[in-house]
Scaffold this active site. Structure first.
Site, PDB file in Angstrom:
ATOM      1  N   GLY A  33       0.789  -1.102   0.114  1.00 45.83           N
ATOM      2  CA  GLY A  33       0.129  -0.022   0.003  1.00 45.83           C
ATOM      3  C   GLY A  33       0.855   1.326  -0.107  1.00 45.83           C
ATOM      4  N   ARG A 105     -11.369   6.790   6.405  1.00 44.04           N
ATOM      5  CA  ARG A 105     -12.612   7.363   6.979  1.00 44.04           C
ATOM      6  C   ARG A 105     -12.900   8.549   6.303  1.00 44.04           C
ATOM      7  NH1 ARG A 105     -13.687   7.785  12.679  1.00 44.04           N
ATOM      8  NH2 ARG A 105     -11.408   8.208  13.203  1.00 44.04           N
ATOM      9  N   ASP A 176      -1.969   5.618  19.045  1.00 40.96           N
ATOM     10  CA  ASP A 176      -2.650   6.141  20.288  1.00 40.96           C
ATOM     11  C   ASP A 176      -1.702   6.598  21.575  1.00 40.96           C
ATOM     12  OD1 ASP A 176      -5.172   5.367  19.061  1.00 40.96           O
ATOM     13  OD2 ASP A 176      -4.719   3.014  19.325  1.00 40.96           O
ATOM     14  N   HIS A 203      -7.638  -0.337  18.760  1.00 39.38           N
ATOM     15  CA  HIS A 203      -7.412   0.940  18.154  1.00 39.38           C
ATOM     16  C   HIS A 203      -8.669   1.407  17.355  1.00 39.38           C
ATOM     17  CE1 HIS A 203      -5.611   4.300  16.179  1.00 39.38           C
ATOM     18  NE2 HIS A 203      -6.186   3.899  14.773  1.00 39.38           N
TER      19      HIS A 203
HETATM   20  C1  LMR Z   1      -6.296   7.584  13.398  1.00 35.35           C
HETATM   21  O1  LMR Z   1      -6.443   7.147  14.738  1.00 35.35           O
HETATM   22  O2  LMR Z   1      -6.133   8.727  13.128  1.00 35.35           O
HETATM   23  C2  LMR Z   1      -6.700   6.522  12.476  1.00 35.35           C
HETATM   24  O3  LMR Z   1      -6.693   5.147  13.012  1.00 35.35           O
HETATM   25  C3  LMR Z   1      -7.330   6.980  11.245  1.00 35.35           C
HETATM   26  C4  LMR Z   1      -8.722   6.972  11.567  1.00 35.35           C
HETATM   27  O4  LMR Z   1      -9.460   6.207  10.756  1.00 35.35           O
HETATM   28  O5  LMR Z   1      -9.009   7.603  12.621  1.00 35.35           O
END
Ligand code: LMR
Length: 344
Positions: A33, A105, A176, A203
């Site tokens: 990717g 997203r 995180d 996550h």
């Molecule tokens: C994030 O935590 O920023 C990533 O997992 C991307 C997301 O979809 O939020």
């Protein structure tokens, strides 16, 4: 001729070291990717990592271009770009495979909303090649969403190929930890480098459980206070801040790449023989297996052959115990969805 200044010598040192490192150690890393929003900056950061001797960049489109671009960076590691029909070549001899492939997203979406699209792309990119190229993988680290489900999917793909080694499959939850450190240090005016926070669970939203009570600086935030609740919420939903600010153009890519590169660097240090490399990661874990949560992120110790130890959570505050209890059923659901994706 002017002599190099002390600071110039210092800045050259890591580059010179990287030449000797790459000659002595073969550490080929593949990015599946590499042409995407995370893949491109991740490829750049990995090219700058002196522990990476060779970088294998693969994508359904764009990887040769990214490879040509980052190959000009003046570090020693070699770089090659691969097109879809060359997945086997891309994986040949790799120590680590990092998988950021997938779609991001948009506002209003949860990570779980990406399940079908991204799980399908995992299925099609990994499944047909399961019998041969995957045998060369030292370890595989999915970053792409929903991580709580894509890690079990990769595990199932590897199981079907008879190649699953739980010590070598990691979901990268490092962002995180990075966010917790940064947000807490901003609140308390400290240096993020000295403001470590262990984050456990998964996550995604409420599955992200920061253990502020175990952090020297985090202890300064009164558990259960409005300040604590706001900080926990920001760590759990930090990704949403970026999705909102990008306003339809996707989610975090740069900080995600940074986090993935940081995790990969830790893994490479351990593969290289460094002792005591401990970092949180979402792995096959016995910690909450009795509650049906078969994968869980906690501090894990890494060694030359991958995972050597899964650390228990240690003492939690009453509030953190509540966060954990809220996370477990959600995690269980996400994991089951991944496990069942390929079918019997
Ligand atoms: C994030 O935590 O920023 C990533 O997992 C991307 C997301 O979809 O939020």
């Amino acid at each position: 001729i002017a002599r190099p200044t002390a600071s110039l010598s210092r800045s050259l040192l890591p580059v010179l070291r990287s030449f000797s490192t790459s000659r002595t150690r073969q550490t080929k890393v593949a990015v599946l990717g590499a042409g995407g929003g995370i893949g491109q900056p991740l490829s750049l950061l990995l090219k700058a990592d002196p522990l990476v001797s060779s970088l294998s960049l693969y994508d359904i489109r764009g990887a040769p271009g990214v490879a040509a671009d980052v190959s000009h960076v003046d570090t020693a590691g070699e770089v090659n770009g691969y097109t879809p029909e060359k997945l086997g070549d891309a994986l040949q001899g790799t120590k680590i495979v990092v998988i950021p492939a997938g779609v991001p997203r948009k506002p209003g979406m949860t990570r779980d909303d990406l399940f079908n699209t991204n799980a399908l792309s995992f299925g099609t990119s990994l499944k047909p090649s399961a019998s041969t190229p995957l045998r060369h993988i030292f370890s595989s680290s999915p970053v792409r969403h929903p991580v709580n489900s894509t890690v079990p999917i990769v595990a199932e793909v590897l199981k079907k190929a008879g190649k699953f080694n739980p010590a070598k499959l990691y979901g990268i939850t490092t962002l995180d930890v990075v966010r917790a450190s940064r947000f807490l240090s901003t609140l308390k005016s400290t240096n993020p480098a000295d403001t470590t926070v262990t984050v456990v669970g998964g996550h995604s939203g409420i599955t992200i459980v920061p253990l502020l009570s175990q952090s020297a600086i985090g202890k300064g935030v009164v558990q259960g206070s409005p300040e604590w609740a706001e900080l926990v919420n920001r760590i759990q939903f930090g990704g949403d801040e970026v999705v909102k600010a990008k306003d339809g153009a996707g989610s975090a890519t740069l900080s995600m790449a940074y986090a993935a590169a940081k995790f990969t660097h830790a893994l490479l240090r351990a593969i290289g023989g460094e002792k005591g490399v401990i970092t949180p990661s979402f792995v096959k874990s016995p910690l909450y297996e009795s509650e049906g949560v078969t994968y869980f992120s906690s501090n894990v110790e890494l060694g030359p052959e991958g995972l050597t130890k899964i650390h228990p959570l240690g003492q939690l505050s009453v509030e953190e115990e509540k966060l954990l209890q809220a996370a477990l059923p959600e995690l269980k659901k996400n994991i089951e969805k991944g496990v069942n994706f390929l079918g019997a």
